[in-house]
Each structure stands twice: as C-alpha cells, then as structure tokens.
Design a protein around this motif. Structure first.
Motif, PDB file in Angstrom:
ATOM      1  N   UNK A 104       0.839  -1.197   0.000  1.00 21.86           N
ATOM      2  CA  UNK A 104       0.000   0.000   0.000  1.00 21.86           C
ATOM      3  C   UNK A 104       0.876   1.250   0.000  1.00 21.86           C
ATOM      4  N   UNK A 105       0.550   2.196  -0.879  1.00 20.67           N
ATOM      5  CA  UNK A 105       1.272   3.462  -0.938  1.00 20.67           C
ATOM      6  C   UNK A 105       2.527   3.448  -1.785  1.00 20.67           C
ATOM      7  N   UNK A 106       2.860   2.278  -2.358  1.00 19.01           N
ATOM      8  CA  UNK A 106       4.068   2.198  -3.189  1.00 19.01           C
ATOM      9  C   UNK A 106       3.897   3.042  -4.450  1.00 19.01           C
ATOM     10  N   UNK A 107       4.968   3.740  -4.853  1.00 16.59           N
ATOM     11  CA  UNK A 107       4.955   4.522  -6.082  1.00 16.59           C
ATOM     12  C   UNK A 107       5.040   3.573  -7.269  1.00 16.59           C
ATOM     13  N   UNK A 108       4.025   3.608  -8.123  1.00 20.74           N
ATOM     14  CA  UNK A 108       3.980   2.705  -9.273  1.00 20.74           C
ATOM     15  C   UNK A 108       4.379   3.391 -10.563  1.00 20.74           C
ATOM     16  N   UNK A 109       4.023   4.666 -10.674  1.00 19.31           N
ATOM     17  CA  UNK A 109       4.355   5.416 -11.888  1.00 19.31           C
ATOM     18  C   UNK A 109       4.304   6.899 -11.567  1.00 19.31           C
ATOM     19  N   UNK A 110       4.904   7.707 -12.445  1.00 24.48           N
ATOM     20  CA  UNK A 110       4.900   9.156 -12.279  1.00 24.48           C
ATOM     21  C   UNK A 110       4.586   9.785 -13.619  1.00 24.48           C
ATOM     22  N   UNK A 111       3.550  10.613 -13.641  1.00 26.76           N
ATOM     23  CA  UNK A 111       3.154  11.308 -14.863  1.00 26.76           C
ATOM     24  C   UNK A 111       3.538  12.778 -14.726  1.00 26.76           C
ATOM     25  N   UNK A 112       4.223  13.281 -15.726  1.00 30.22           N
ATOM     26  CA  UNK A 112       4.610  14.697 -15.726  1.00 30.22           C
ATOM     27  C   UNK A 112       3.855  15.423 -16.834  1.00 30.22           C
ATOM     28  N   UNK A 113       3.427  16.637 -16.525  1.00 27.86           N
ATOM     29  CA  UNK A 113       2.756  17.435 -17.536  1.00 27.86           C
ATOM     30  C   UNK A 113       3.781  17.892 -18.561  1.00 27.86           C
ATOM     31  N   UNK A 114       3.343  17.996 -19.762  1.00 32.03           N
ATOM     32  CA  UNK A 114       4.261  18.443 -20.799  1.00 32.03           C
ATOM     33  C   UNK A 114       3.647  18.231 -22.155  1.00 32.03           C
ATOM     34  N   UNK A 115       4.373  18.698 -23.188  1.00 32.11           N
ATOM     35  CA  UNK A 115       3.880  18.536 -24.548  1.00 32.11           C
ATOM     36  C   UNK A 115       3.908  17.067 -24.937  1.00 32.11           C
TER      37      UNK A 115
END
Length: 621
Positions: free
Chosen positions: A608-619
C-alpha cells in the motif's frame, strides 16, 4: 440433564451454545474444517474434532462425519445450531438412529414444515390464517399464470422448498409473469433441487412478524411473544426487535395463539419460530396477519427474545432434549423492556455489499450491551462461510432507548482492515422512518442511497488524526480549507490526500482511535473506519495524483501494465491494473502528460502506498 454435547456448527452460534453448556456443567465438543482450525469455537470447547476441508459440502454438511465425531468423543447429544444441517430431517433421524440425542424437533415435524405449500395446507386445517394464494400441484406455466391473474397483481412467486430469499420473485404485471416464473424455477432447482412453486398475494405494506414457540415431550407448548424483523435487504433480515412496534394486547394474543396452534399441529418439540406477514397499511390488526412458514430451529435473532423475557433459550433446548418439561408455563412469561439486534457483516456497503475477507487486525465493538460473536482480534475472515461476524444486541426500557443504545455502540465500532456494514446499520437505525417505527420490508430498498455511509471522514476527524501523526508540532492543527503554511501528504486507505498545516489555532476534537504502526492511525466515525498514514511532508504538495504520482491504493499484485516509460498519455487513460481482494483495480492518468517514471512490472507484488508510476505534464509527442 445431558452431560456431553457435540455442536454441529461453527462461528458465533457454536460459541453461544458453548456458553450456556458451560454454565450448566455440560462437556462440549466442537467440530471444525481446515479454515476453522484456530477458530474461537474450537478453543472454547472442551474437545474438538477435525471433519474435513474448508468447503461446507466437505465438512459441516457431511452428517456422517459429524455423527462419527460424536461417537468418537463420547458425546451424548448433537445440537445443530442454525443453518447447515439444522432443518435436515434425514440428518436428525440419523442422529436418533445412532443412539444419540437430537437437540431439536422430531424429524416428522421438520418434514411437515419443510415445504411451504404443504405447511400452508396444514396450517389452514389447524385454523391458522394464511395468505391468499395458490398451493396446487398443477405446475404448468399457463395454469400458474391463470391462478396469478385470478389472485390479482402484484403477486409473489415462491419456491416451495425455498429460504433466504432464493427462489422468490415479485410480479407487478400480467405480462411479466412467465419470465419471472421461469427465472424463479431455475433458481429454485439450482438451490434446492426442487422447482415447484406456490403463489401468494403480494402485501402492499408488508411487515415481518414472527413468534417464538417452544414445546416439550410432555405435550406443553408456549410462546415467548413476538419479534419484528421487517427491516430487510433483499429478503435478508438486517435489524430485529422485540416486541413488535404497534402491537396491541388483542392482536398479540391472536397472533401468539395462532403460533401455538401451528406448533401443536405438528406435535412440535423444542425451539421454533412461526413467521407471519402482516399488512401494516392500517397498523397491526389480527385480521391482516397471515402465516408464511415455520423455522424448525433456533433463530439467529433469538437474543432479542431472551433479553425481553429473561430466559436462556439454549438452556430450554437442552432441558427439553433431556426429557424435562418446559422451564416456564405461559402465565410465568412476560415482556420486560425492548431489545434490538443487528447483524454485523464483513462486507463493504460502499462496494455493493461485497464480502470483505482477511485478518482482523483491529476488532473493537465498543461498550455493547451484548455481543454474540465467533471471532476475535487476530482472527481471519475466510471466503468459505457466511460473512456475519457478530450480532450486536441492545436493551432499553423502551424502543427509543434500545435504538439509541444500539446506534451508539455501532458508531463506536472499529474493525480493520476488514470492512463491515456498521456505518450502514447506524444510518438505518437513525433513519426517521425506522426511528418513528414506520416499518415495512421495502424500507431499505426505497431508501438505499440515504443509508449509505460516508466515503471519507469528516474534516474534523481527519484533522485530529493528522495531528496525531505529526507529534511535536504544538497545539495548532490541520485545516482542510485554510491558508497553509505547510502541506502534508497522507494516504487515506491508500489514496493520496493533502491536509493543510497551520502553526496556530485551536485544536480540533476528532475520532482517531489509535495507530496500527508508527506512521498510521485509524479513524473511526459513525461505524466507518479509515486508515490514515503519513507519506511525506514538504513545503509544497507533492507525491499524489495532483502531481502525477500513481500510488498503490492497497497491497496487491500487478496483473497488467498498459504503458511504457516515456509514453504520452491522456487524462483517464489506463496505466496499469492491480489485483487485490479478488478484485481488479484500474489506475489511470490524472491528466495529459508523459510517463516520466514506471516502477510497476507485471506480476510484481506491491505494498500500500508504493509509487507505481509518475506522470509529468508536458507537450505530447
């Protein structure tokens, strides 16, 4: 008196029987399946015998194994509890044929009341009022439809061998009858091996009233007054109470004497319940109450009768089975106060009442008047059996006192991580119609959304819980809607949550009930429980869906990854799928952007709470 007793059941009813047997000095023998090897009833009994694998068809429903266990341990008698083999006439006869005492009615009485159509005919002959309908042998669909047309819609189709709401359909219009009949017969055949049905006139404002009866081997039969079980969900009882609201002395005498006649008609011995349906549109009236069926066993809701009469019904069962006369005559029995019972289930009301399984890390039912349960803290709720984990019972001088006491107990209930229906029960008890005793069996169906518990704690409870996770910060407090000086990111049941931190201000009283680790606290509010854990604290919010961090909402296994690192994604696009608690959970992109990090791999176990992915805003490319 019986000296040794085998209990052919499990869970709370097994523990309930053991409690009385121990008080009477009776040695007890428990039986258990693989799943129940460490169960509470196994440890409470004087002796226990393993009877097979976890599925009931290989353990608790195998009568030969249970009788063998009784002989092996030298038990004199078998008590079936309720459910399982309790209303199985063949098993009852096999117990008797084995030279053992059957703590229950004669097999002939079970058979007589086992089929609804035959039982209703028997009751008609005994002068017990029955619901208008059709009980005939002609089961041709066209003939049944003609009978339904003559009765008038709406009508109720019921499997003659049914129970628990299965094999039952309400039909509102003539054109719907044949499809409903076919569906009902398929379900009846699958559940009971018998597709025969009966028809009944649908009662517009139905109330479920039942009478506790008791007979002995000396020809005595008494009643212990009535119970109201009108609050139901999908034909399953939710809240039971005794006596029935609005029951005057004349109507009580009529219905209770009808119940005694019903029991005498089948030479009844032991504990039984005569169930009636009442038309409550003009209040409870003797000429608007009809026989439905008889349950030839102890009922789940028997504690409310015990609480208003001061009698131990399990003790009565054991004394009657030992050949003794009934402990009390009719004139010796009276009603004292009011009692209510709720069935606490391991299920999640917010997810369609899906069963919830797992370990009971926290199991605190507060300061209850009476708890009947077969589990304790640290026990495991398995998928093999009924999800009821406790019966919570309250008593009061009057109905409102009992209702308020029960609601208060359930509001303080804290069970984790297994979900319960406590929050739903609190809402039901506090609903204006139930509080005002405006009852019918359709209340929950009509008011379903209004009875749903909140999906998240109140701002005050969150603030207090967050404060508990931030020691040494003074007596300021968290505020959800105030200008922040710092912001803390928490996980509420695994979902990211930001809470504003202020350096000054009055502390907020909340409902945090204790931690389950250094960085987590449980919030219990109105029967609902959440886990708040600290993820990280920064000068500005970071790490949650708001900044593109995709966190695991609970422990589980990654079964699918739909994107790759560097890939462009759009808001709402599925990123990966997590399997947990036998359910699949899709995690999606919170906004348009690029997959900057991908830490999840197919087949991997995550906490629980593990970071699975990271999305960054951008073009996007």
């Amino acid at each position: 008196m019986i000296q040794s007793l085998l209990i052919a059941n499990r869970g709370e009813i097994a523990c309930r029987i053991i409690r009385t047997a121990r008080r009477l000095g009776i040695r007890t023998v428990a039986v258990y399946s693989d799943a129940d090897a460490r169960a509470l009833h196994v440890r409470q009994a004087d002796q226990a015998v393993h009877i097979g694998p976890s599925p009931v068809l290989e353990s608790y429903l195998v009568g030969e194994k249970i009788i063998a266990a009784a002989k092996e341990t030298g038990a004199q008698a078998i008590h079936p509890g309720y459910g399982f083999l309790s209303e199985n006439a063949e098993f009852a006869q096999a117990v008797i044929d084995a030279g053992l005492i059957w703590v229950g009615p004669n097999p002939a009485s079970i058979t007589a009341m086992g089929l609804k159509d035959a039982a209703k005919k028997l009751m008609q002959d005994a002068g017990v009022p029955t619901t208008p309908g059709y009980l005939g042998e002609d089961q041709r669909p066209d003939h049944l439809k003609q009978q339904a047309d003559a009765i008038g819609y709406p009508v109720l189709i019921k499997a003659v061998a049914g129970g628990g709401g299965k094999g039952m359909r309400k039909v509102d219009a003539e054109g719907d009858f044949l499809d409903a009949l076919a569906s009902c017969q398929r379900e009846a055949a699958s559940s009971f091996g018998n597709d025969q049905v009966l028809l009944e006139k649908w009662v517009t404002n139905p109330r479920h009233i039942e009478v506790q009866v008791f007979g002995d081997t000396h020809g005595n039969v008494v009643h212990l007054f009535e119970r109201d079980c009108s609050l139901q969900r999908r034909h399953q009882k939710v809240i039971e109470e005794a006596p029935a609201p609005g029951m005057d002395a004349e109507t009580r005498e009529a219905i209770c004497q009808a119940a005694v006649r019903a029991a005498k008609a089948v030479d009844y011995v032991g504990a039984g319940t005569i169930e009636f349906i009442a038309d409550g549109s003009e209040g409870l009236r003797a000429d608007r109450i009809w026989f439905m069926e008889m349950n030839t066993r102890l009922q789940v809701e028997h504690p409310v009768t015990e609480e208003i009469t001061g009698q131990d019904l399990v003790e009565w069962q054991l004394r009657v089975a030992s050949g003794e006369p009934l402990p009390k005559r009719q004139d010796d029995l009276s009603i004292n106060g009011w009692a209510m019972e709720t069935r606490l289930y391991a299920e999640d009301a917010l997810k369609g009442f899906l069963p919830s399984i797992g370990l009971l890390d926290t199991f605190d039912l507060g300061d209850a008047y009476r708890i009947d349960t077969g589990v304790e803290e640290g026990a495991e709720i398995s998928p093999f059996y009924d999800p009821m984990i406790a019966k919570v019972i309250a008593w009061g001088a009057d109905r409102d006192a009992a209702r308020r006491s029960l609601a208060a107990t359930l509001a303080d209930t804290a069970v984790w991580p297994v979900k319960t229906n406590a929050g739903f029960l609190v809402k039901a008890l506090e609903h204006p119609a139930f509080a005002g005793a405006i009852l019918d069996t359709g209340l929950i169906g009509r008011e379903g959304d209004a009875l749903m518990p909140p999906e998240r704690p109140s701002a005050e409870a969150l603030a207090d819980a967050a404060q508990a996770l931030m020691p040494g910060r003074g007596t300021g407090g968290f505020r959800l809607n105030a200008p922040p000086k710092r912001e803390a990111l928490f996980l509420l049941d695994g979902q990211p949550l930001t809470v504003d931190w202020r350096d000054s201000g009055d502390a907020v009283d909340g409902d945090a009930v204790g931690g389950d680790g250094e960085d987590a606290v449980l919030i219990a509010e109105d029967g609902q429980v959440w886990r708040l854990s600290q993820w990280r604290v920064e000068g500005s919010v970071g790490g949650g869906a708001s900044d593109g961090a995709i966190l695991s909402p609970m422990p589980g296994r990654i079964i699918a990854v739909a994107v790759t690192a560097g890939e462009s994604v759009t808001k709402g696009q599925k990123l990966l799928t997590l399997e947990a608690m036998k359910m699949e959970h899709s995690l999606v992109a919170p906004f348009d952007g690029i997959v900057a990090e991908l830490k999840a791999a197919e087949g991997g176990q995550v906490s629980e709470g593990a970071l699975l992915a990271k999305i960054e805003k951008g073009d996007q490319a």
